[in-house]
Design a protein around this motif. Structure first.
Motif, PDB file in Angstrom:
ATOM      1  N   VAL A 126       0.840  -1.199   0.000  1.00  0.00           N
ATOM      2  CA  VAL A 126       0.000   0.000   0.000  1.00  0.00           C
ATOM      3  C   VAL A 126       0.875   1.248   0.000  1.00  0.00           C
ATOM      4  CG1 VAL A 126      -1.644   1.349   1.365  1.00  0.00           C
ATOM      5  CG2 VAL A 126      -2.003  -1.107   1.034  1.00  0.00           C
ATOM      6  N   LYS A 127       1.922   1.261   0.835  1.00  0.00           N
ATOM      7  CA  LYS A 127       2.833   2.414   0.856  1.00  0.00           C
ATOM      8  C   LYS A 127       3.459   2.643  -0.507  1.00  0.00           C
ATOM      9  CE  LYS A 127       7.157   4.160   2.824  1.00  0.00           C
ATOM     10  NZ  LYS A 127       7.816   4.319   1.506  1.00  0.00           N
ATOM     11  N   THR A 128       3.909   1.570  -1.133  1.00  0.00           N
ATOM     12  CA  THR A 128       4.573   1.694  -2.433  1.00  0.00           C
ATOM     13  C   THR A 128       3.633   2.285  -3.479  1.00  0.00           C
ATOM     14  OG1 THR A 128       6.043  -0.169  -1.971  1.00  0.00           O
ATOM     15  CG2 THR A 128       5.714   0.413  -4.285  1.00  0.00           C
ATOM     16  N   ILE A 129       2.395   1.799  -3.529  1.00  0.00           N
ATOM     17  CA  ILE A 129       1.467   2.252  -4.572  1.00  0.00           C
ATOM     18  C   ILE A 129       0.972   3.669  -4.296  1.00  0.00           C
ATOM     19  CG2 ILE A 129      -0.734   1.437  -3.619  1.00  0.00           C
ATOM     20  CD1 ILE A 129       0.480   0.949  -7.238  1.00  0.00           C
ATOM     21  N   LEU A 130       0.860   4.056  -3.017  1.00  0.00           N
ATOM     22  CA  LEU A 130       0.377   5.394  -2.691  1.00  0.00           C
ATOM     23  C   LEU A 130       1.456   6.469  -2.844  1.00  0.00           C
ATOM     24  CD1 LEU A 130      -1.833   4.913   0.515  1.00  0.00           C
ATOM     25  CD2 LEU A 130      -2.620   5.505  -1.779  1.00  0.00           C
ATOM     26  N   SER A 131       2.710   6.093  -2.702  1.00  0.00           N
ATOM     27  CA  SER A 131       3.785   7.086  -2.656  1.00  0.00           C
ATOM     28  C   SER A 131       3.991   7.828  -3.976  1.00  0.00           C
ATOM     29  CB  SER A 131       5.105   6.412  -2.245  1.00  0.00           C
ATOM     30  OG  SER A 131       5.027   5.919  -0.935  1.00  0.00           O
ATOM     31  N   ARG A 132       3.709   7.165  -5.091  1.00  0.00           N
ATOM     32  CA  ARG A 132       3.980   7.766  -6.397  1.00  0.00           C
ATOM     33  C   ARG A 132       2.805   7.559  -7.342  1.00  0.00           C
ATOM     34  NH1 ARG A 132       9.053  10.633  -6.691  1.00  0.00           N
ATOM     35  NH2 ARG A 132      10.231   9.847  -4.888  1.00  0.00           N
ATOM     36  N   ASP A 157       3.393   7.998 -13.227  1.00  0.00           N
ATOM     37  CA  ASP A 157       4.488   8.643 -13.967  1.00  0.00           C
ATOM     38  C   ASP A 157       5.715   8.890 -13.097  1.00  0.00           C
ATOM     39  OD1 ASP A 157       3.652  10.721 -12.352  1.00  0.00           O
ATOM     40  OD2 ASP A 157       3.219  12.117 -13.984  1.00  0.00           O
ATOM     41  N   GLY A 158       5.654   8.433 -11.824  1.00  0.00           N
ATOM     42  CA  GLY A 158       6.785   8.588 -10.921  1.00  0.00           C
ATOM     43  C   GLY A 158       6.749   9.838 -10.068  1.00  0.00           C
ATOM     44  N   SER A 159       5.816  10.740 -10.315  1.00  0.00           N
ATOM     45  CA  SER A 159       5.731  11.958  -9.505  1.00  0.00           C
ATOM     46  C   SER A 159       5.213  11.642  -8.106  1.00  0.00           C
ATOM     47  CB  SER A 159       4.834  12.990 -10.187  1.00  0.00           C
ATOM     48  OG  SER A 159       3.524  12.484 -10.354  1.00  0.00           O
ATOM     49  N   VAL A 160       5.553  12.495  -7.155  1.00  0.00           N
ATOM     50  CA  VAL A 160       5.211  12.263  -5.755  1.00  0.00           C
ATOM     51  C   VAL A 160       3.703  12.353  -5.542  1.00  0.00           C
ATOM     52  CG1 VAL A 160       5.475  13.139  -3.399  1.00  0.00           C
ATOM     53  CG2 VAL A 160       7.443  13.098  -4.940  1.00  0.00           C
ATOM     54  N   ASN A 161       3.153  11.422  -4.782  1.00  0.00           N
ATOM     55  CA  ASN A 161       1.736  11.418  -4.443  1.00  0.00           C
ATOM     56  C   ASN A 161       1.593  11.614  -2.930  1.00  0.00           C
ATOM     57  OD1 ASN A 161      -1.045  11.154  -4.675  1.00  0.00           O
ATOM     58  ND2 ASN A 161      -1.015   8.938  -4.778  1.00  0.00           N
ATOM     59  N   PHE A 162       1.418  10.553  -2.173  1.00  0.00           N
ATOM     60  CA  PHE A 162       1.303  10.658  -0.724  1.00  0.00           C
ATOM     61  C   PHE A 162       2.683  10.632  -0.055  1.00  0.00           C
ATOM     62  CE2 PHE A 162      -3.044   9.425  -1.528  1.00  0.00           C
ATOM     63  CZ  PHE A 162      -3.768   9.983  -0.486  1.00  0.00           C
ATOM     64  N   ASP A 163       2.821  11.438   0.999  1.00  0.00           N
ATOM     65  CA  ASP A 163       3.967  11.345   1.903  1.00  0.00           C
ATOM     66  C   ASP A 163       3.573  10.331   2.973  1.00  0.00           C
ATOM     67  OD1 ASP A 163       6.089  11.620   3.591  1.00  0.00           O
ATOM     68  OD2 ASP A 163       5.902  13.782   3.887  1.00  0.00           O
ATOM     69  N   CYS A 164       4.148   9.129   2.906  1.00  0.00           N
ATOM     70  CA  CYS A 164       3.698   8.010   3.735  1.00  0.00           C
ATOM     71  C   CYS A 164       4.605   7.780   4.942  1.00  0.00           C
ATOM     72  CB  CYS A 164       3.644   6.724   2.918  1.00  0.00           C
ATOM     73  SG  CYS A 164       2.457   6.729   1.566  1.00  0.00           S
ATOM     74  N   LYS A 165       3.977   7.509   6.085  1.00  0.00           N
ATOM     75  CA  LYS A 165       4.689   7.015   7.265  1.00  0.00           C
ATOM     76  C   LYS A 165       4.281   5.565   7.449  1.00  0.00           C
ATOM     77  CE  LYS A 165       5.433   7.574  12.217  1.00  0.00           C
ATOM     78  NZ  LYS A 165       5.165   8.399  13.428  1.00  0.00           N
ATOM     79  N   LEU A 166       5.281   4.676   7.548  1.00  0.00           N
ATOM     80  CA  LEU A 166       5.025   3.241   7.634  1.00  0.00           C
ATOM     81  C   LEU A 166       5.319   2.730   9.032  1.00  0.00           C
ATOM     82  CD1 LEU A 166       4.389   0.627   5.937  1.00  0.00           C
ATOM     83  CD2 LEU A 166       6.873   0.391   5.685  1.00  0.00           C
ATOM     84  N   VAL A 207      -4.850  -2.688  -3.880  1.00  0.00           N
ATOM     85  CA  VAL A 207      -3.636  -2.343  -4.624  1.00  0.00           C
ATOM     86  C   VAL A 207      -3.871  -2.467  -6.122  1.00  0.00           C
ATOM     87  CG1 VAL A 207      -1.235  -3.023  -5.059  1.00  0.00           C
ATOM     88  CG2 VAL A 207      -2.097  -2.910  -2.713  1.00  0.00           C
ATOM     89  N   ASP A 208      -4.617  -3.501  -6.515  1.00  0.00           N
ATOM     90  CA  ASP A 208      -4.971  -3.674  -7.927  1.00  0.00           C
ATOM     91  C   ASP A 208      -5.759  -2.472  -8.429  1.00  0.00           C
ATOM     92  OD1 ASP A 208      -5.231  -5.113 -10.391  1.00  0.00           O
ATOM     93  OD2 ASP A 208      -7.276  -5.614  -9.826  1.00  0.00           O
TER      94      ASP A 208
END
Length: 324
Positions: free
Chosen positions: A28-34, A37-46, A176-177
């Motif tokens: 979930v962290k991986t998919i939300l972070s970007r 296109d690779g641009s920043v999305n969420f700033d995640c704390k895991l 995630v899908d």
């Protein structure tokens, strides 16, 4: 600013360990972070707990949730994968140190923090047993109290368990899908509503049922993928179809291929062929259909027309109002 607290707990000191929650949290962290296109999305704390060395205590979990929802952000998202508990006093999310069900973090507390948050949009996603009770005060049956901008998406109803399969939660695998693109609209936006629709359609009536509760004026985009059609081409839809129900007349000059032409048919015209390529894109996306012809090729070669579908009319309106 978009921030997310992502929690996965496999290890429980006094109860049965789980096996897929930490893996789910990382995914979930991986998919939300970007964005795609690779641009920043969420700033995640895991926060993850795999063993006694990295166990997460209730106080640590509560402090992290409080910090998340005390932040003034465009979106504050809380994801939790771990044990859940329900009893007469309500639902609980269990940290690693829980000795009994009501030792966990109360879902009522989580809801109060979210409802009082200065964040514009508050999203709670729970992959835990009995998580469907989230948002429902224990004293009021079948009612949810959500402040404006709050959305809750859970893996199961209040009465159900959340299943794991192949080392991951069934719910989070579908989540995630959906965030990877399965729940995207033509513009490439993935919203909480489209995520729920994807998960709901993927689970049968006899399986765990996801729960969706929301009090929002408009859905926020959780993640963006590349649009399914270049936006410049999509914007042309209101030019090519200027009014509702408009039928666009075709003829053989729109089809660029020479093969299949009868003798005496006019040859392709380059400008018409460019327009036809756009119309074919609309057709592949379900925005347009040929009239009285099985395919767009037949419509062009037989001097037939094409028209927008209901979905196409929706995007025509958006384009005409400058919203694309």
């Amino acid at each position: 600013m978009k921030i997310a607290l992502v929690v996965g707990i496999n290890h429980y000191k006094y109860g049965g360990d789980l096996f897929g929650c930490v893996n789910d949290a990382y995914n979930v962290k991986t998919i939300l972070s970007r964005h795609s296109d690779g641009s920043v999305n969420f700033d995640c704390k895991l926060l993850v707990a795999n063993s006694d060395k990295d166990s997460i205590e209730r106080g640590e979990l509560k402090d992290a949730v409080e910090k998340l929802f005390s932040t003034k952000a465009e979106v504050a998202l809380f994801y939790f994968a771990g044990h859940g508990h329900i009893e007469a006093s309500g639902g609980y999310l269990l940290a690693s140190d829980a000795k009994r069900g009501d030792d966990g973090l109360s879902l009522n507390e989580v809801l109060v923090l979210a409802n009082n948050s200065p964040a514009t949009n508050k999203i709670i996603i729970l992959d835990s047993c009995h998580s469907g009770i989230a948002g429902n005060p224990p004293t009021v049956k079948d009612s949810a109290f959500l402040s404006e901008g709050t959305t809750i998406l859970t893996a199961s109803t209040a009465e159900q368990y959340a299943s794991e399969e192949d080392g991951s939660g069934v719910f989070t695998t579908l989540l995630v899908d959906a965030l990877s693109g399965s729940a995207a609209n033509i513009l490439g936006d993935i919203t909480p509503g489209s995520v729920y629709a994807h998960i709901d359609q993927s689970l049968g009536a006899w399986e765990q049922r996801p729960i969706f509760k929301s009090n929002v004026r408009s859905f926020v985009s959780l993640r963006k993928i590349s649009p399914l059609i270049p936006l410049d081409d999509l914007r042309k839809i209101s030019i090519l179809f200027p009014t509702p129900g408009y039928q666009y007349q075709l003829d053989p000059t729109f089809e660029p291929e020479m093969k299949g032409r009868d003798e005496g048919m006019p040859e392709p015209i380059e400008e018409n062929a460019k327009i036809f390529a756009i119309l074919q894109k609309y057709n592949r996306l379900g925005l347009l259909v040929p009239i009285d012809a099985p395919h767009m090729w037949n419509a062009a070669m037989e001097n037939k027309s094409c028209k927008l579908t209901a979905l196409g009319e929706h995007y025509r309106k958006l384009a005409s109002k400058g919203r694309i």
